[in-house]
Design a protein around this motif. Structure first.
Motif, PDB file in Angstrom:
ATOM      1  N   LYS A 150       0.898  -1.649   0.106  1.00 43.52           N
ATOM      2  CA  LYS A 150      -0.016  -0.007  -0.076  1.00 43.52           C
ATOM      3  C   LYS A 150       0.251   1.323  -0.047  1.00 43.52           C
ATOM      4  CE  LYS A 150      -3.779  -1.631   2.584  1.00 43.52           C
ATOM      5  NZ  LYS A 150      -4.051  -2.378   4.464  1.00 43.52           N
ATOM      6  N   LYS A 151       0.630   2.343  -0.585  1.00 42.39           N
ATOM      7  CA  LYS A 151       1.375   3.370  -0.874  1.00 42.39           C
ATOM      8  C   LYS A 151       1.058   4.163   0.920  1.00 42.39           C
ATOM      9  CE  LYS A 151       4.265   5.844  -3.276  1.00 42.39           C
ATOM     10  NZ  LYS A 151       5.728   5.450  -2.981  1.00 42.39           N
ATOM     11  N   PHE A 152       1.488   4.515   1.352  1.00 40.63           N
ATOM     12  CA  PHE A 152       1.156   5.803   2.447  1.00 40.63           C
ATOM     13  C   PHE A 152       2.537   7.126   2.098  1.00 40.63           C
ATOM     14  CE2 PHE A 152       1.187   1.283   4.041  1.00 40.63           C
ATOM     15  CZ  PHE A 152      -0.531   1.158   4.900  1.00 40.63           C
ATOM     16  N   ARG A 153       2.138   7.704   2.972  1.00 40.81           N
ATOM     17  CA  ARG A 153       3.110   9.551   2.534  1.00 40.81           C
ATOM     18  C   ARG A 153       4.537   9.472   2.955  1.00 40.81           C
ATOM     19  NH1 ARG A 153       3.354  10.941   7.443  1.00 40.81           N
ATOM     20  NH2 ARG A 153       1.637  10.189   8.352  1.00 40.81           N
ATOM     21  N   TYR A 154       4.748   8.051   3.719  1.00 41.22           N
ATOM     22  CA  TYR A 154       6.395   7.895   4.649  1.00 41.22           C
ATOM     23  C   TYR A 154       6.598   6.747   3.870  1.00 41.22           C
ATOM     24  CZ  TYR A 154       3.570   5.083   7.216  1.00 41.22           C
ATOM     25  OH  TYR A 154       2.238   4.668   7.477  1.00 41.22           O
ATOM     26  N   CYS A 155       6.502   6.208   2.458  1.00 43.62           N
ATOM     27  CA  CYS A 155       7.338   4.947   1.809  1.00 43.62           C
ATOM     28  C   CYS A 155       8.881   5.071   1.598  1.00 43.62           C
ATOM     29  CB  CYS A 155       6.657   4.260   0.940  1.00 43.62           C
ATOM     30  SG  CYS A 155       5.077   3.166   1.410  1.00 43.62           S
ATOM     31  N   THR A 156       8.623   6.238   0.419  1.00 43.72           N
ATOM     32  CA  THR A 156       9.946   6.777  -0.091  1.00 43.72           C
ATOM     33  C   THR A 156      10.962   6.863   1.284  1.00 43.72           C
ATOM     34  OG1 THR A 156       9.525   8.977   0.424  1.00 43.72           O
ATOM     35  CG2 THR A 156       9.116   8.014  -1.580  1.00 43.72           C
ATOM     36  N   LYS A 157      10.467   6.983   2.448  1.00 48.97           N
ATOM     37  CA  LYS A 157      11.573   7.395   3.856  1.00 48.97           C
ATOM     38  C   LYS A 157      11.959   5.434   4.750  1.00 48.97           C
ATOM     39  CE  LYS A 157      10.373  11.883   4.050  1.00 48.97           C
ATOM     40  NZ  LYS A 157      10.282  12.865   4.985  1.00 48.97           N
ATOM     41  N   CYS A 158      10.603   4.970   3.822  1.00 42.00           N
ATOM     42  CA  CYS A 158      10.828   3.672   4.631  1.00 42.00           C
ATOM     43  C   CYS A 158      12.455   2.708   4.272  1.00 42.00           C
ATOM     44  CB  CYS A 158      10.184   2.347   4.265  1.00 42.00           C
ATOM     45  SG  CYS A 158       9.735   1.206   4.596  1.00 42.00           S
ATOM     46  N   ALA A 159      12.946   2.129   4.737  1.00 40.99           N
ATOM     47  CA  ALA A 159      13.872   1.138   4.502  1.00 40.99           C
ATOM     48  C   ALA A 159      13.674   0.221   3.548  1.00 40.99           C
ATOM     49  CB  ALA A 159      14.444  -0.095   6.227  1.00 40.99           C
ATOM     50  N   TYR A 160      12.759  -0.087   3.428  1.00 37.28           N
ATOM     51  CA  TYR A 160      12.061  -1.380   2.662  1.00 37.28           C
ATOM     52  C   TYR A 160      11.517  -0.910   1.482  1.00 37.28           C
ATOM     53  CZ  TYR A 160      12.301  -4.036   6.339  1.00 37.28           C
ATOM     54  OH  TYR A 160      12.403  -4.984   7.797  1.00 37.28           O
ATOM     55  N   TYR A 161      11.655   0.513   0.849  1.00 40.15           N
ATOM     56  CA  TYR A 161      11.210   1.242  -0.192  1.00 40.15           C
ATOM     57  C   TYR A 161      11.549   0.632  -1.097  1.00 40.15           C
ATOM     58  CZ  TYR A 161      10.242   4.695  -3.560  1.00 40.15           C
ATOM     59  OH  TYR A 161       9.806   5.261  -4.601  1.00 40.15           O
ATOM     60  N   SER A 162      12.656   0.543  -1.563  1.00 39.72           N
ATOM     61  CA  SER A 162      13.073  -0.235  -2.306  1.00 39.72           C
ATOM     62  C   SER A 162      12.826  -1.388  -3.330  1.00 39.72           C
ATOM     63  CB  SER A 162      15.009  -0.524  -3.114  1.00 39.72           C
ATOM     64  OG  SER A 162      15.501   1.072  -2.213  1.00 39.72           O
ATOM     65  N   PHE A 163      12.052  -2.536  -1.779  1.00 42.71           N
ATOM     66  CA  PHE A 163      12.151  -3.597  -2.099  1.00 42.71           C
ATOM     67  C   PHE A 163      10.993  -3.471  -2.575  1.00 42.71           C
ATOM     68  CE2 PHE A 163       9.287  -7.469  -0.231  1.00 42.71           C
ATOM     69  CZ  PHE A 163      10.515  -8.770  -0.480  1.00 42.71           C
ATOM     70  N   CYS A 164       9.902  -2.418  -2.337  1.00 44.37           N
ATOM     71  CA  CYS A 164       8.574  -3.175  -2.396  1.00 44.37           C
ATOM     72  C   CYS A 164       8.251  -1.959  -3.720  1.00 44.37           C
ATOM     73  CB  CYS A 164       7.748  -1.993  -1.079  1.00 44.37           C
ATOM     74  SG  CYS A 164       7.916  -2.196   0.218  1.00 44.37           S
ATOM     75  N   TRP A 165       9.041  -0.921  -3.873  1.00 44.44           N
ATOM     76  CA  TRP A 165       8.539  -0.029  -4.890  1.00 44.44           C
ATOM     77  C   TRP A 165       9.557   0.038  -6.530  1.00 44.44           C
ATOM     78  CZ3 TRP A 165       3.240   0.471  -4.728  1.00 44.44           C
ATOM     79  CH2 TRP A 165       2.535   1.017  -3.630  1.00 44.44           C
ATOM     80  N   VAL A 166      10.612  -0.245  -6.290  1.00 46.37           N
ATOM     81  CA  VAL A 166      11.533   0.311  -6.789  1.00 46.37           C
ATOM     82  C   VAL A 166      11.176  -0.428  -7.934  1.00 46.37           C
ATOM     83  CG1 VAL A 166      14.410   0.114  -8.004  1.00 46.37           C
ATOM     84  CG2 VAL A 166      13.530   1.881  -5.785  1.00 46.37           C
ATOM     85  N   GLY A 167      11.421   0.091  -9.201  1.00 45.93           N
ATOM     86  CA  GLY A 167      10.810  -0.893 -10.151  1.00 45.93           C
ATOM     87  C   GLY A 167       9.426  -0.707 -10.447  1.00 45.93           C
ATOM     88  N   GLU A 168       8.254  -0.735 -10.146  1.00 44.90           N
ATOM     89  CA  GLU A 168       7.192  -0.788 -10.433  1.00 44.90           C
ATOM     90  C   GLU A 168       6.580   0.965 -10.327  1.00 44.90           C
ATOM     91  OE1 GLU A 168       5.221  -3.492  -9.786  1.00 44.90           O
ATOM     92  OE2 GLU A 168       6.692  -4.735  -8.875  1.00 44.90           O
ATOM     93  N   GLU A 169       5.994   0.731 -11.929  1.00 46.16           N
ATOM     94  CA  GLU A 169       4.802   1.661 -11.652  1.00 46.16           C
ATOM     95  C   GLU A 169       3.813   2.631 -10.962  1.00 46.16           C
ATOM     96  OE1 GLU A 169       3.578   2.577 -15.610  1.00 46.16           O
ATOM     97  OE2 GLU A 169       5.905   1.274 -16.423  1.00 46.16           O
ATOM     98  N   GLU A 170       3.884   3.514 -10.495  1.00 43.33           N
ATOM     99  CA  GLU A 170       2.881   4.057  -9.424  1.00 43.33           C
ATOM    100  C   GLU A 170       1.339   4.383  -9.819  1.00 43.33           C
ATOM    101  OE1 GLU A 170       4.546   6.388  -6.325  1.00 43.33           O
ATOM    102  OE2 GLU A 170       6.528   5.961  -6.729  1.00 43.33           O
TER     103      GLU A 170
END
Length: 170
Positions: A150-170
């Motif tokens: 789930k996209k939260f406003r703080y996702c980009t600052k999370c240690a797991y951001y790359s795992f969850c979102w890099v390479g994914e289109e939003e």
């Protein structure tokens, strides 16, 4: 189910309130915190704050690690108040665990960079909610695969951001 069957760590309670996917990933040892600059900065802040405090890093029942404790308060040190609800949940859980052991305290969340301290007390409502949080944690951890992201406003600052979102289109 009894409390003894539902125990969790304070970090798991905090992650429940931040992101269920993060909770699952961390519980399954997919941790990225050690490599994250923000997490490392938080550890330094934690280590350098309140150095005169006598009881720092108190491990209780090999389950919860309390930042500070005296005969009146349990304290938790946080780098910012951006995750205030999760911080409160973590500290309320500590107060709950201690109360189960016959130890009664109030809580203080310290935000040293903001020069702010929030005081909290365990209420009857919290005592009813916390076992539900613990049941939720168990349900999430026992899933075969992580919950959908789930996209939260703080996702980009999370240690797991790359795992969850890099390479994914939003």
């Amino acid at each position: 189910m009894q409390f003894e069957d539902l125990k969790a760590t304070g970090l798991q309670v905090q992650y429940l309130k931040v992101c269920e996917r993060k909770l699952w990933l961390h519980a399954h040892q997919l941790g990225f915190e050690e490599e994250d600059d923000r997490v490392q900065q938080g550890k330094v802040l934690h280590d350098t704050s309140y150095q005169r405090q006598k009881s720092k890093e108190v491990l209780i029942d090999n389950l919860i690690r309390i930042d500070m404790m005296d005969k009146h308060y349990v304290g938790e040190v946080k780098s910012s108040s951006k995750m205030e609800e999760a911080d409160r949940a973590q500290l309320l859980y500590y107060l709950f665990v201690l109360e189960q052991m016959g130890i009664y305290r109030k809580g203080k969340i310290h935000y040293p960079k903001e020069k702010r301290v929030d005081e909290i007390e365990l209420t009857d409502k919290n005592r009813e909610e916390i076992p539900q949080w613990l049941a939720q944690i168990q349900q999430i951890i026992q899933l075969d695969k992580p919950p959908k992201k789930k996209k939260f406003r703080y996702c980009t600052k999370c240690a797991y951001y790359s795992f969850c979102w890099v390479g994914e289109e939003e």
